[in-house]
Design a protein around this motif. Structure first.
Motif, short mmCIF file in Angstrom:
data_model
loop_
_atom_site.label_atom_id
_atom_site.label_comp_id
_atom_site.label_asym_id
_atom_site.label_seq_id
_atom_site.Cartn_x
_atom_site.Cartn_y
_atom_site.Cartn_z
N TRP A 43 19.01 -2.86 1.90
CA TRP A 43 19.76 -3.01 0.66
C TRP A 43 18.84 -3.55 -0.43
O TRP A 43 17.96 -4.38 -0.16
CB TRP A 43 20.94 -3.95 0.86
N SER A 44 19.06 -3.11 -1.64
CA SER A 44 18.30 -3.66 -2.76
C SER A 44 18.77 -5.09 -3.02
O SER A 44 19.91 -5.44 -2.73
CB SER A 44 18.52 -2.81 -4.01
N ASP A 46 20.54 -7.91 -4.81
CA ASP A 46 21.66 -7.78 -5.74
C ASP A 46 21.28 -8.29 -7.13
O ASP A 46 20.47 -9.21 -7.28
CB ASP A 46 22.91 -8.47 -5.21
N THR A 396 24.78 -12.20 -0.80
CA THR A 396 24.88 -12.06 -2.25
C THR A 396 24.49 -13.35 -2.95
O THR A 396 24.57 -14.44 -2.38
CB THR A 396 26.30 -11.67 -2.65
N SER A 431 24.44 -3.67 -5.64
CA SER A 431 23.31 -3.41 -4.74
C SER A 431 23.48 -1.99 -4.23
O SER A 431 24.55 -1.38 -4.38
CB SER A 431 23.30 -4.41 -3.58
N THR A 459 16.14 -0.05 -11.32
CA THR A 459 16.80 -0.71 -10.21
C THR A 459 15.79 -1.03 -9.12
O THR A 459 14.81 -0.33 -8.92
CB THR A 459 17.90 0.19 -9.64
#
Length: 518
Positions: A43-44, A46, A396, A431, A459
């Motif tokens: 996952w990128s 957030d 997060t 994300s 992003t």
């Protein structure tokens, strides 16, 4: 004395057979709650979405076939004499977020424009609905625009009222097919509290009058969390839950709509709250239909004792139908260690048709010293071949609430959420994860380059998150026993049994042969 040649062969044969038996028993007793292991997703990090106000609710997402996500939300715009507007923007993996544009204002003076739902049709037009007015004069309004020009307020059609008698609950849904049929469901009170429907057979030019789909027959009960998706053969699927006027979740329903016949099926109750103090009822359903199965994920009270989560506490539950909603399996609890409720959760289909769910929960444990520990975050799992993958987690920056998601181009999973209102307000966060499946073909008809948000960096690049730490081992002692009937390897087991019997017969015959030679 050294073993004879026959004895050495016999010992080797016994070792092979013992290893086979051990593997066989391992397969039998390895089933567990419809969950299988999987690699940790990437996952990128957030980030906040620029341009949203702190109090803005999680945007509604629609994906096109040109690597672009269209995002809709409602928020106050302007300074001084502010107006409540529907705001629109786009996101793509390469360019990030475009600037937010207020595209629609309420047709009612100083009224709100509470966004409800949107869809992108096969001709490249976006259709949206929003709610405006004060109870008992709340109504549903409709507007549309070509997706290629959607970031200009001038191209959106003037809002028209398509349904009156809305209950004032901010919940409705809309779907459409490739023949210009649009269907809306909403929570209304024209002939009593219930789910009402309107439809258009000409892409939103004219609309039918509201008609009831489901009535609660109780002034204290209201439909909420309405969801719709399209299925095969022009059949629409709908789910909703029923809540009391005090906010207690009571029941969950499903219904089909046949667009060709313009007819609703009889609603079916999928779950209901156990009438005991402090028991949670079914809430916030999420829905997908991949053509083979209809999947409904919802939050509900755990009905079982002797599991990691206490009875009545909120867990994620699943219902699946493989025959268009005619019958349903028993409720599944695929994530038995996760507990909690944090607003909406989500389902989205990837390019292979596999459902992906995102939900916000925690794993609780108490260590040997009596200290309480928890592992929280947004969790992700995919439904593959009838089995849910072991959830991966990303942490997060702020406590998350009301997560929504969409898969764009079949292999990019975008998630957006707001901060838990109990912790504060900090706008919208996002994300994404690039799934390990091929990208779907690009169809460049619905978007054109738009002005970016002004961020100097694109992003973020995905990164691999460290494996989720396990809770204290003592809580695993409470796990329910394996269920052979739900083991994904059951078909293998049944196929291996005859082979095992043959090997036993061969072993017995071989031993008898050696004895006779002596």
């Amino acid at each position: 004395m050294a073993p004879t040649f026959e004895k050495r062969k016999m010992r080797k044969f016994n070792i092979i057979l013992s290893a086979f038996l051990a593997e066989f028993l391992l397969i039998i007793f390895s089933g567990s709650n419809h969950v299988q292991a999987r690699a940790v997703a990437s996952w990128s990090p957030d980030k906040q979405v620029p341009g949203y106000r702190d109090e803005t609710f999680t945007p509604f997402l629609v994906a096109d076939q040109n690597r672009t996500v269209h995002a809709f939300a409602s928020q106050w715009v302007g300074t001084g004499d502010r107006r409540h507007a529907v705001v629109y923007r786009q996101w793509s993996l390469n360019s990030g977020w475009t600037r937010p544009v207020d595209i629609i204002l309420s047709p009612i003076s100083n009224g709100r424009s509470d966004f409800l739902s949107a869809l992108l049709d096969s001709t490249g037009n976006l259709h949206v609905i929003f709610m405006s007015g004060d109870t008992p004069n709340t109504a549903i309004y409709y507007s549309s625009a070509p997706a290629v020009l959607a970031d200009s307020a001038l191209v959106w059609s003037l809002p028209v009222m398509v349904a009156e008698g809305a209950s004032g609950i901010n919940s409705a849904a809309m779907v459409g097919d490739d023949q210009g049929t649009l269907v809306i469901i909403y929570s209304g009170n024209i002939d009593g509290n219930g789910v009402y429907s309107v439809s258009s057979s000409n892409a939103g030019i004219t609309w039918t009058k509201p008609s009831p789909v489901f009535l609660t027959d109780d002034t204290t009960l209201l439909p909420f969390s309405l969801r719709m998706v399209m299925g095969p053969d022009r059949n629409a699927r709908a789910v909703w839950n029923v809540v009391t006027n005090l906010g207690v979740d009571e029941s969950l329903y499903f219904a089909n709509y046949d667009m060709q016949a313009a007819e609703w099926g009889i609603p079916v109750e999928l779950d209901t709250r156990i009438d005991l103090p402090d028991y949670f009822g079914p809430s916030f359903p999420a829905l997908v239909d991949n053509g083979k199965e209809i999947v409904v994920v919802y939050n509900g009270g755990n009905p079982f004792a002797g599991r990691p989560v206490n009875p009545g506490r909120p867990i994620q539950r699943v219902r699946v139908s493989t025959n268009g909603g005619q019958t349903w399996n028993e409720p599944l609890d695929p994530f038995p260690f996760h507990v909690g409720r944090s607003g909406e959760h989500t389902l989205a289909l990837d390019g292979n048709g596999a459902p992906h769910t995102l939900f916000i929960q925690r794993i609780e444990s108490i260590d040997e010293e009596g200290d309480y520990n928890l592992i929280g975050g947004i969790w992700h799992s995919a439904f593959q071949n009838g089995v849910w993958t072991n959830p991966d987690r990303f942490v997060t920056t702020v406590p998350a609430h009301d997560v929504r998601s969409i898969v764009v181009q079949g292999n990019v999973l975008l998630a957006v959420w707001r901060e838990d209102p109990g912790s504060g307000e900090s706008g919208i966060w996002y994300s994404y994860s690039v799934l390990d499946i091929p990208e779907l073909p690009v169809v460049p008809f619905s978007t054109i380059p738009a002005v970016t948000s002004g961020e100097t960096d694109a992003t973020a690049i995905p990164f691999s998150i460290a494996p989720t730490p396990l809770p204290d081992e003592s809580i695993f002692d409470l796990a329910p026993p394996s269920n052979l009937g739900t083991n994904p390897a059951l078909s293998i087991i049944l196929g291996v049994i005859p082979v095992l019997l043959v090997l036993v017969v061969v072993l017995f015959g071989y031993q008898l042969f050696l004895k006779r030679r002596k």
